[in-house]
Design a protein around this motif. Structure first.
Motif, PDB file in Angstrom:
ATOM      1  N   UNK A 144      -2.770  23.711 -22.729  1.00 55.40           N
ATOM      2  CA  UNK A 144      -2.258  22.718 -21.823  1.00 55.40           C
ATOM      3  C   UNK A 144      -2.401  23.457 -20.306  1.00 55.40           C
ATOM      4  N   UNK A 145      -2.836  22.868 -19.358  1.00 59.67           N
ATOM      5  CA  UNK A 145      -2.775  23.553 -18.123  1.00 59.67           C
ATOM      6  C   UNK A 145      -2.304  22.315 -17.142  1.00 59.67           C
ATOM      7  N   UNK A 146      -1.282  22.927 -16.159  1.00 58.31           N
ATOM      8  CA  UNK A 146      -0.741  21.906 -15.119  1.00 58.31           C
ATOM      9  C   UNK A 146      -1.412  22.485 -13.840  1.00 58.31           C
ATOM     10  N   UNK A 147      -1.671  21.193 -13.096  1.00 56.92           N
ATOM     11  CA  UNK A 147      -2.255  21.504 -11.713  1.00 56.92           C
ATOM     12  C   UNK A 147      -1.048  20.781 -10.851  1.00 56.92           C
ATOM     13  N   UNK A 148      -0.550  21.753  -9.948  1.00 56.40           N
ATOM     14  CA  UNK A 148       0.329  21.176  -8.779  1.00 56.40           C
ATOM     15  C   UNK A 148      -0.544  20.608  -7.711  1.00 56.40           C
ATOM     16  N   UNK A 149      -0.173  19.617  -7.077  1.00 55.30           N
ATOM     17  CA  UNK A 149      -0.984  18.944  -5.915  1.00 55.30           C
ATOM     18  C   UNK A 149      -2.239  18.547  -6.300  1.00 55.30           C
ATOM     19  N   UNK A 150      -2.307  17.616  -7.392  1.00 50.51           N
ATOM     20  CA  UNK A 150      -3.478  17.310  -8.431  1.00 50.51           C
ATOM     21  C   UNK A 150      -4.352  16.354  -7.628  1.00 50.51           C
ATOM     22  N   UNK A 151      -3.794  15.741  -6.563  1.00 54.54           N
ATOM     23  CA  UNK A 151      -4.568  14.863  -5.862  1.00 54.54           C
ATOM     24  C   UNK A 151      -5.146  15.116  -4.600  1.00 54.54           C
ATOM     25  N   UNK A 152      -4.775  16.651  -4.179  1.00 54.20           N
ATOM     26  CA  UNK A 152      -5.360  16.879  -2.910  1.00 54.20           C
ATOM     27  C   UNK A 152      -6.755  17.443  -3.062  1.00 54.20           C
TER      28      UNK A 152
END
Length: 304
Positions: A144-152
């Motif tokens: 499982x990987x989290x991406x912060x700022x995922x819509x930029x």
């Protein structure tokens, strides 16, 4: 030709579009008529002086790395490129926000017909940064990987590339972008107070974390139990020495080969580059004002 120039550090008001001589290509270079050129947050930070210690400007300075256009002239010793070719590329000379730009021939790749100009012209910085960040945390099928700022600009590409590995991808973004993320195989989670609890509710374990935003996201990743070697930030460079995380971004991914791979995915409709807005070159200040407003999904592009 017309080109963006700035004479000093400052806000958007230091950006001017002026007439400058069209440069002749030197050995190994080509002259490209720019059809589209993306803008990026790093350019705004260079312009306002925030990155002076890391990337100092020499004035008068041009601006811009991303580009797509048509080859109009060849310098000596150029092979593999012809006048009239439609190309995607990049320059390291802060010069693509212009009607014409000199580009090293090795920094170009053919533009597939299926890739629109605005997408092609905004692919380099965000695309290779996302590519490098995903590679740095090495997501696998069971992860499982989290991406912060995922819509930029970077995040919207990173979530898609991470999902292609088979990993479960959690994208941190505002509610307005949740449907878009879900439509691309990403689990949307709202940022803000309580985000750690919402992430834990979505996935019992987090294996990797990509920070495209800054703030306290590196600390959040560590609090979630992610190993520092599987955290990559493209913003919080101080966290590298402090916590041992990675900071692999555009410099690590920069190559025509990476650009060609990304363009191929776009042409095959396996990767979407959202375009938030396009502006004529003369409205470069307005383009950066929109970028500074935040909450922009995808890329903002200049059309000379």
């Amino acid at each position: 030709m017309k080109a963006v120039r700035l004479e000093r550090y400052g806000g958007v008001d230091v950006l001017n579009v002026v007439d400058v001589p069209t440069p002749p290509p030197g050995p190994g270079q080509v002259l490209v008529q720019v059809k589209a050129a993306g803008i990026n947050p790093g350019e705004a930070k260079i312009r306002d002086g925030s990155l002076h210690a890391r990337f100092p400007a020499m004035f008068p300075s041009g601006e811009g790395s991303d580009l797509a256009g048509v080859v109009t002239q060849l310098g000596p010793d150029v092979t593999g490129v012809a006048v009239g070719d439609s190309v995607i590329g990049y320059t390291d000379n802060r010069a693509s926000h212009a009607e014409y730009v000199l580009v090293e021939a090795g920094h170009l790749t053919p533009k597939p017909d299926a890739v629109p100009w605005d997408v092609a012209g905004s692919l380099f910085v965000a695309g290779v940064t996302a590519y490098a960040a995903v590679r740095a945390v090495a997501p696998a099928v069971a992860d499982t990987v989290v991406v912060a700022g995922a819509a930029g600009g970077v995040g919207s590409i990173a979530v898609q590339l991470a999902a292609r590995t088979g990993a479960t991808v959690i994208g941190l973004a505002g509610p307005a972008n949740h449907d878009w993320l879900a439509g691309h195989g990403v689990l949307p989670v709202a940022y803000g107070d309580g985000v750690a609890d919402r992430i834990r509710a979505a996935a019992p374990t987090v294996d990797a974390f990509i920070d495209t935003f800054g703030a306290d996201y590196v600390q959040l990743a560590l609090d979630l139990g992610v190993s520092p070697v599987r955290v990559d930030t493209i913003v919080n460079f101080g966290a590298v020495s402090e916590h041992g995380v990675k900071a692999e971004g555009s410099a690590a991914g920069a190559s025509a080969a990476t650009l060609a791979e990304l363009a191929g995915l776009v042409a095959a409709r396996e990767l979407e580059i959202p375009i938030a807005a396009t502006f004529p070159l003369a409205d470069v200040r307005d383009a950066y004002r929109l970028l500074a407003s935040g909450h922009v999904r995808g890329k903002i592009v200049l059309i000379p």
